[in-house]
Scaffold this active site. Structure first.
Site, PDB file in Angstrom:
ATOM      1  CG  HIS A  36      -9.401  11.491   2.276  1.00 44.60           C
ATOM      2  ND1 HIS A  36      -8.115  11.011   2.413  1.00 44.60           N
ATOM      3  CD2 HIS A  36      -9.881  11.631   3.532  1.00 44.60           C
ATOM      4  CE1 HIS A  36      -7.829  10.866   3.697  1.00 44.60           C
ATOM      5  NE2 HIS A  36      -8.892  11.230   4.392  1.00 44.60           N
ATOM      6  CB  ILE A  37     -13.882  12.820  -2.330  1.00 47.45           C
ATOM      7  CG1 ILE A  37     -14.099  11.435  -1.733  1.00 47.45           C
ATOM      8  CG2 ILE A  37     -14.552  12.922  -3.699  1.00 47.45           C
ATOM      9  CD1 ILE A  37     -13.538  10.303  -2.557  1.00 47.45           C
ATOM     10  CG  ASP A  45      -1.838   7.297   1.645  1.00 47.93           C
ATOM     11  OD1 ASP A  45      -1.085   8.269   1.518  1.00 47.93           O
ATOM     12  OD2 ASP A  45      -2.784   7.041   0.864  1.00 47.93           O
ATOM     13  CG  ASP A  61      -1.862   1.115   1.325  1.00 56.05           C
ATOM     14  OD1 ASP A  61      -2.287   1.605   0.255  1.00 56.05           O
ATOM     15  OD2 ASP A  61      -2.183   1.539   2.444  1.00 56.05           O
ATOM     16  CB  ILE A  71     -13.730  12.612   7.449  1.00 50.29           C
ATOM     17  CG1 ILE A  71     -13.729  13.236   8.850  1.00 50.29           C
ATOM     18  CG2 ILE A  71     -12.498  11.745   7.231  1.00 50.29           C
ATOM     19  CD1 ILE A  71     -12.459  13.950   9.235  1.00 50.29           C
TER      20      ILE A  71
END
EC number: 3.1.3.-
Length: 482
Positions: free
Chosen positions: A189-190, A35, A33, A185
């Site tokens: 990100h989006i 992050d 991954d 939240i």
């Protein structure tokens, strides 16, 4: 007298710990991954996420501007907590679905044990109220578990907004509040707020000290294939990897997949791969091969396996999210899995302190005395037993405060493992604080889980193998109660 001998056996914060026997000599392909696996972030990132989501609540969801007075507290929450959506309560739950009393918070204030017991008819949370096996909340589930490191600001924001409404006697619907905070939240990100901020000031947000390049170079030198599957976007990953690994970072990876939408990536059989060119534009060409040095978007694991042929236990995948990164891979596809748990390093350092060792040694001693002496029913003995119970409770609270004043250790609720650890044990073959721990092991090293005695094995083991505090409950000498 016991403390020095215990302290001479310090735990190594940079060790790799095994839940399942696994030899690195069998591993041909390493997957990662991005992050909190290849890249680690500074303390500034969670403050950024908290502030951005708080502003979205005010500007887009019309929440009171006064909630701006709440700042992010990095010492409030820990990972793995559960949130009762209907009651607006944040709490810690153990592997047996029991709430750890003293760790239930309404807003920023602890809820008295008596109130918790009255609300839940005890401290047990029924199975039907918990999230399912993969941590998803389905119809009727009232408990949301926060497993992601990115969820720390979300838990803190939920608690702060609840606190504001409670302090100001504002009537509100907890379910709506939970949804609004979750959406805010998500939008950080989006909508790219977090990504743009990090790209604009990489040195502020990304920690360079995790030796990622050294790990990747070591694996490459030993002929291992490597791939990256992340939910993060292409330009964001490219800039971050150039910062921590170098401009040639793509040369180290055989396959790079961005915006994979895990965990759907591991289950969806329909979404095709698309190539991303140097300018970040998506191409429409049908993908017949996943080429080294290229970046691909979306796709699915079944097509990935078809194009690469990388199957079974020769693949080891590392991630920080127990559900999204690891669960499907180990249960459905037979890959080996490695969990990255950054909190592990700081917790082990606490466990190595003399204060912790003294606290735990005496706590175990008290527990053994209580177990052994409870057969004495006379009033004087019972009075001393009650004093020991009170002291044991105080010692438990002292131990919890060494890790986190509100919720204690990520891995334990007093004697029991946490719900988080139960899932970690089930879905991860090995776990460690960071990928840099791999530098301490040869590429053919075999990890062996330590055999720990089961509860019904303990009496037989104690006389032969156990020393110190473990013998105390089984002392044959008469103990004088004064």
């Amino acid at each position: 007298e016991l403390v020095p001998s215990i302290m001479s056996n310090m735990l190594n914060p940079d060790a790799i710990f095994s839940n399942n026997e696994m030899s690195l000599s069998d591993i041909e392909i390493y997957g990662f991954d991005y992050d909190y696996t290849l890249v680690f972030y500074s303390k500034h990132l969670h403050t950024l996420i908290f502030n951005a989501a708080r502003d979205l609540l005010i500007n887009e969801h019309r929440y009171p501007a006064e909630i701006r007075k709440y700042d992010y507290d990095p010492n409030f929450a820990i990972r793995g907590l559960h949130y009762d959506v209907h009651r607006a309560l944040l709490m810690k739950i153990d592997a047996f679905h029991y709430i750890q009393l003293g760790t239930v918070y309404r807003g920023l204030s602890v809820v008295p044990d008596e109130e918790v017991i009255a609300m839940y008819d005890g401290s047990h949370v029924p199975l039907e109220q918990m999230s399912d096996f993969y941590g998803k909340s389905s119809q009727g589930n009232t408990m949301k578990q926060f497993m992601d490191i990115f969820s720390l600001p979300e838990m803190t924001l939920l608690s702060c907004v609840n606190e504001y409404f409670l302090k100001n006697n504002i009537d509100y619907e907890p379910v709506h509040l939970y949804k609004d905070v979750k959406d805010s939240i998500r939008d950080v990100h989006i909508k790219g707020i977090m990504y743009r901020a990090i790209e604009a000031d990489i040195e502020k947000y990304i920690c360079y000290a995790e030796q990622t390049r050294a790990v990747l170079a070591k694996l490459a030198d030993h002929g291992k294939k490597m791939f990256l599957i992340t939910n993060s976007p292409s330009s964001f990953v490219d800039k971050g990897m150039k910062f921590i690994v170098g401009k040639d970072w793509r040369d180290l990876f055989d396959v790079v997949i961005v915006q994979a939408e895990k965990p759907n990536f591991f289950n969806d059989k329909r979404r095709p791969f698309r190539k991303v060119n140097e300018r970040g534009v998506l191409l429409w060409d049908k993908i017949h091969k996943l080429q080294k040095g290229q970046i691909y978007k979306q796709g699915n694991l079944y097509e990935f396996l078809k194009l690469t042929g990388w199957r079974g236990s020769k693949v080891l995948y590392f991630g920080d999210h127990i559900y999204s990164d690891l669960a499907d891979l180990t249960l459905k596809h037979g890959w080996r899995t490695g969990a990255i748990i950054p909190e592990l390093r700081s917790e082990i350092k606490i466990m190595n302190t003399e204060k912790y060792i003294q606290t735990m040694t005496w706590l175990q001693t008290l527990t053994g005395l209580l177990e052994h002496m409870q057969v004495h029913r006379d009033p004087d003995s019972q009075m001393i037993l009650e004093e020991w119970k009170k002291e044991r409770k105080e010692m438990r609270e002292m131990n919890r405060n060494l890790f986190n004043a509100q919720f204690g250790s990520l891995f334990r609720t007093d004697e029991n493992p946490t719900y988080f650890l139960r899932r970690l044990s089930r879905f991860a073959d090995i776990y460690m604080a960071s990928l840099s721990c791999l530098l301490n092991y040869e590429p053919d090293y075999t990890f062996y889980p330590r055999r720990t005695p089961l509860q019904h094995e303990l009496p037989g083991w104690s006389d032969q193998l156990c020393t110190g505090t473990f013998r105390i409950p089984f002392l044959q000498e008469t103990v004088q109660i004064k």
